[in-house]
Design a protein around this motif. Sequence first.
Motif, PDB file in Angstrom:
ATOM      1  N   THR A 109       6.159  16.260  -5.040  1.00 56.19           N
ATOM      2  CA  THR A 109       6.943  15.046  -4.941  1.00 56.19           C
ATOM      3  C   THR A 109       7.984  15.166  -3.838  1.00 56.19           C
ATOM      4  N   GLY A 110       8.040  14.169  -2.987  1.00 56.47           N
ATOM      5  CA  GLY A 110       9.071  14.123  -1.967  1.00 56.47           C
ATOM      6  C   GLY A 110       8.757  14.845  -0.690  1.00 56.47           C
ATOM      7  N   HIS A 111       7.725  15.662  -0.699  1.00 53.21           N
ATOM      8  CA  HIS A 111       7.392  16.401   0.518  1.00 53.21           C
ATOM      9  C   HIS A 111       6.631  15.563   1.537  1.00 53.21           C
ATOM     10  N   PHE A 112       5.962  14.514   1.060  1.00 52.13           N
ATOM     11  CA  PHE A 112       5.037  13.794   1.934  1.00 52.13           C
ATOM     12  C   PHE A 112       5.387  12.325   2.071  1.00 52.13           C
ATOM     13  N   ASP A 113       5.084  11.805   3.247  1.00 51.33           N
ATOM     14  CA  ASP A 113       5.194  10.380   3.485  1.00 51.33           C
ATOM     15  C   ASP A 113       3.776   9.821   3.325  1.00 51.33           C
ATOM     16  N   PHE A 114       3.381   9.531   2.099  1.00 54.97           N
ATOM     17  CA  PHE A 114       1.991   9.214   1.761  1.00 54.97           C
ATOM     18  C   PHE A 114       1.663   7.732   1.937  1.00 54.97           C
ATOM     19  N   GLU A 115       0.488   7.459   2.542  1.00 56.35           N
ATOM     20  CA  GLU A 115       0.083   6.075   2.773  1.00 56.35           C
ATOM     21  C   GLU A 115      -1.416   5.939   2.520  1.00 56.35           C
ATOM     22  N   ILE A 116      -1.789   4.850   1.876  1.00 59.85           N
ATOM     23  CA  ILE A 116      -3.218   4.571   1.683  1.00 59.85           C
ATOM     24  C   ILE A 116      -3.624   3.510   2.702  1.00 59.85           C
ATOM     25  N   VAL A 117      -4.675   3.811   3.465  1.00 57.72           N
ATOM     26  CA  VAL A 117      -5.098   2.884   4.516  1.00 57.72           C
ATOM     27  C   VAL A 117      -6.508   2.382   4.198  1.00 57.72           C
ATOM     28  N   ASN A 118      -6.655   1.078   4.075  1.00 57.12           N
ATOM     29  CA  ASN A 118      -7.983   0.492   3.876  1.00 57.12           C
ATOM     30  C   ASN A 118      -8.611   0.287   5.263  1.00 57.12           C
ATOM     31  N   VAL A 119      -9.724   0.993   5.519  1.00 55.27           N
ATOM     32  CA  VAL A 119     -10.331   0.937   6.855  1.00 55.27           C
ATOM     33  C   VAL A 119     -10.796  -0.473   7.220  1.00 55.27           C
ATOM     34  N   MET A 122       0.826  -1.205   0.000  1.00 58.62           N
ATOM     35  CA  MET A 122       0.000   0.000   0.000  1.00 58.62           C
ATOM     36  C   MET A 122       0.862   1.258   0.000  1.00 58.62           C
ATOM     37  N   ASP A 123       2.028   1.154   0.557  1.00 61.52           N
ATOM     38  CA  ASP A 123       2.892   2.342   0.626  1.00 61.52           C
ATOM     39  C   ASP A 123       3.285   2.818  -0.777  1.00 61.52           C
ATOM     40  N   ALA A 124       2.986   4.092  -1.037  1.00 60.07           N
ATOM     41  CA  ALA A 124       3.300   4.615  -2.365  1.00 60.07           C
ATOM     42  C   ALA A 124       4.085   5.915  -2.280  1.00 60.07           C
ATOM     43  N   ALA A 125       4.705   6.146  -1.139  1.00 62.43           N
ATOM     44  CA  ALA A 125       5.416   7.408  -0.956  1.00 62.43           C
ATOM     45  C   ALA A 125       6.813   7.354  -1.601  1.00 62.43           C
ATOM     46  N   PRO A 126       7.021   8.209  -2.588  1.00 59.03           N
ATOM     47  CA  PRO A 126       8.346   8.217  -3.214  1.00 59.03           C
ATOM     48  C   PRO A 126       9.284   9.206  -2.526  1.00 59.03           C
ATOM     49  N   GLY A 127      10.518   9.271  -2.968  1.00 51.40           N
ATOM     50  CA  GLY A 127      11.465  10.288  -2.481  1.00 51.40           C
ATOM     51  C   GLY A 127      12.313   9.801  -1.340  1.00 51.40           C
ATOM     52  N   GLU A 137       2.390  13.801  -7.526  1.00 58.62           N
ATOM     53  CA  GLU A 137       3.406  13.711  -8.575  1.00 58.62           C
ATOM     54  C   GLU A 137       3.621  15.060  -9.231  1.00 58.62           C
ATOM     55  N   ARG A 138       2.523  15.783  -9.376  1.00 58.96           N
ATOM     56  CA  ARG A 138       2.600  17.045 -10.105  1.00 58.96           C
ATOM     57  C   ARG A 138       3.196  18.175  -9.254  1.00 58.96           C
ATOM     58  N   TYR A 139       2.744  18.267  -7.983  1.00 59.62           N
ATOM     59  CA  TYR A 139       3.146  19.458  -7.226  1.00 59.62           C
ATOM     60  C   TYR A 139       4.069  19.207  -6.052  1.00 59.62           C
ATOM     61  N   SER A 169      -6.478   8.081  -7.028  1.00 62.50           N
ATOM     62  CA  SER A 169      -5.778   8.578  -8.221  1.00 62.50           C
ATOM     63  C   SER A 169      -5.624  10.089  -8.173  1.00 62.50           C
ATOM     64  N   SER A 170      -6.635  10.770  -7.579  1.00 65.27           N
ATOM     65  CA  SER A 170      -6.535  12.236  -7.475  1.00 65.27           C
ATOM     66  C   SER A 170      -5.318  12.626  -6.657  1.00 65.27           C
ATOM     67  N   VAL A 171      -5.155  11.979  -5.496  1.00 67.94           N
ATOM     68  CA  VAL A 171      -4.045  12.335  -4.617  1.00 67.94           C
ATOM     69  C   VAL A 171      -2.712  12.007  -5.289  1.00 67.94           C
ATOM     70  N   GLN A 172      -2.648  10.819  -5.888  1.00 68.82           N
ATOM     71  CA  GLN A 172      -1.382  10.424  -6.510  1.00 68.82           C
ATOM     72  C   GLN A 172      -0.981  11.387  -7.626  1.00 68.82           C
TER      73      GLN A 172
END
Lengths: 570, 96
Positions: free
Chosen positions: B40-50, B1-6, B36-38, B29-32
């Motif tokens: 990249t690298g600033h966030f430690d992004f994670e998708i959590v399925n409740v 699930m982890d998709a945080a780049p950088g 990517e566009r604005y 997809s909106s968040v991703q």
Amino acid sequence: MLTSATGVAGLDAVLCGGFPAGRTTVVAGGPGCGKTVLALQFLVTGATDHDEPGLMISFEESPSALQLNFRGMSLSLDDVLGKSVHIVDGRLPEDAIESGAFDLGGLIAIIKSLVVKLGIKRLALDGLDAVFSLGKNDGNRRREILRVLTWLQESGLTALLTMKSDEGVAGIPPRFGFTDFAADGVLQLRATMVGELLRRTLRVVKLRGSGFLAGDHPYTISSDGLKVLSLPVRTRIGRTKSLETRLSTGVERLDRMLEGGYRTGTTTLISGLPGTAKTTFGAKFLWAGCEAGERVLFVGFDEPAEQMIFDAQSVGIDLQPYKDSGLLRAESFAAGAVIGDEHSLAIEALIDEHLPTRVVIDPISSLTKSGGLEMAEIVTERLVVLFKARSITAIFTAVSESREGEAESTAMRVSAVADTWIHLSYAAQYGERNRTLTVVKARGTAHSNQMREVLLSNEGVALADVYASGGNVLLGTARLRREQEVLIESEQDEEQRRVELRTLDEERATLSQSVAEFRRRLAQIDEHRAALVKRTAVRGNVRSADAAAVRLSRFGDPDDILGVVAEVDL
Amino acid sequence: MDAAPGPAPGLPLYLFVAGDNPSSITAQSSVQTALERYATGHFDFEIVNVFEFPERALDNRVLVTPTLVAPSCARRLIGDLSEASQLHYFLQTLPR
């Protein structure tokens, strides 16, 4: 269908058992209707009495605020909170901004996991509609609530879903009318204004798979939570035998008029103008109960109960010792302060606490101030049913508006539900105002239909016969005068009889004397005669002896001799 | 699930979704795209399925999905995040 006890007094009866078990019931109502209190009562009862752990998702209030609010209530939330009742903060964080359509996936996921972890059986979603407070999308809200309802039905949980509603047609909340299709039960809570008083009512809009008592049921919210007042469908008598016994009214003559007193377990209406001693009869009845060692209850409206005790003292009814000993419980309420339903519950609570055999409500007519004539009627009827069920003998006093005999106090229809109706009135004549008493009706009693005069003194209350004279009923001084006249008449009769007796006695004495005189003279005569007879016989004997000698010498018949002798003897 | 780049440890950013329903996929997809566009690298992004991690949903008071949460500064966006400008503004105004 299996039911789950609601924990709300009276509601189980309305729902014919409780909420449908394993199903979802929607509770809709405006703000301040007690939806949250109801939900917590449901959970606490489940946890405390039915071994069913509960979970509340609170969408409007924080769990700590809820806990604080309930500390003032007798509902023991503190004891079960965190053990068998759990509250999850379901409020949207203040920083949340809506951006597009959303669903309640998180809610369902959280409930699912907690149900497994904590063994939850009862669920309350309190104020679910608040989640959609940000939303502008009505379709989204509708779809998501339906989704939750559908999921709940599969979950097997007994669930309450409380939601705000505006007043809608036929009690169905207009904004959530669609929930009607998905929920197994819909309950509508409502608050209406009756004059200046708030009246709360509850209505079952639907209840799948079960009967229920239709119509509006009044309820109250107090520190005990919600309480629903419902009249039992069947009226019944606590102890059938009780009707055969009678309780003294405390007034001897009234007991005689009613074949011994008020029948046990019945209700008596004492109506009358102000000042006709209605309360006095009530006090006397309570006093008679205390004298017999019974527990009694006085409920006064608008006048302090202490004043009743003080006033009764002035007519020789001493209730204070019984108040002190606890046999008498005397309470008073301001009739117009709250809606009649609240008074009804307060009286019921007093009865549960004190367990009286006799109750006086003085005056019941004050209840018109607690929601109008209709409300007063409803409360009166409810009390009559309650008293019958508990075999309580009761007196309701009612203040009449006018002097017109039978027409008054029927406005409230108390006279119709009461078993006995005693009417007190005034009669003004010959410059006086005198109190009268009439037994208008007495079910199951061959009562006297004569009017009586009520006599009040510092020695108590008593009844006196009245005299009917020339089409008038004589009361007060006129009655006293008539009584004196009767007395004088009889005194005159007595004197005359005495004189006559004396005359007769004298005459008899004279005659007796004469009789004695005559007897004496008779005796004298007899004596004298006897003496005379004796002398004649002696002389005759001598003569006949001579004659016999002559005859013997002449050889004559003995007959001659006998003839001579016979003549002499006679 | 982890998709945080950088390479650098960025600001934690969680997107809570309810499985793979349409709004969750849209939000994902909106968040991703936005990241990517604005950013990249600033966030430690994670998708959590409740449904997989209900405890995390509970801890973060996530009852509605999708929810985008920046736990360090207590801000969140709820909904399918289909409006790019709103999402852009949210990401840009987060403290870095």
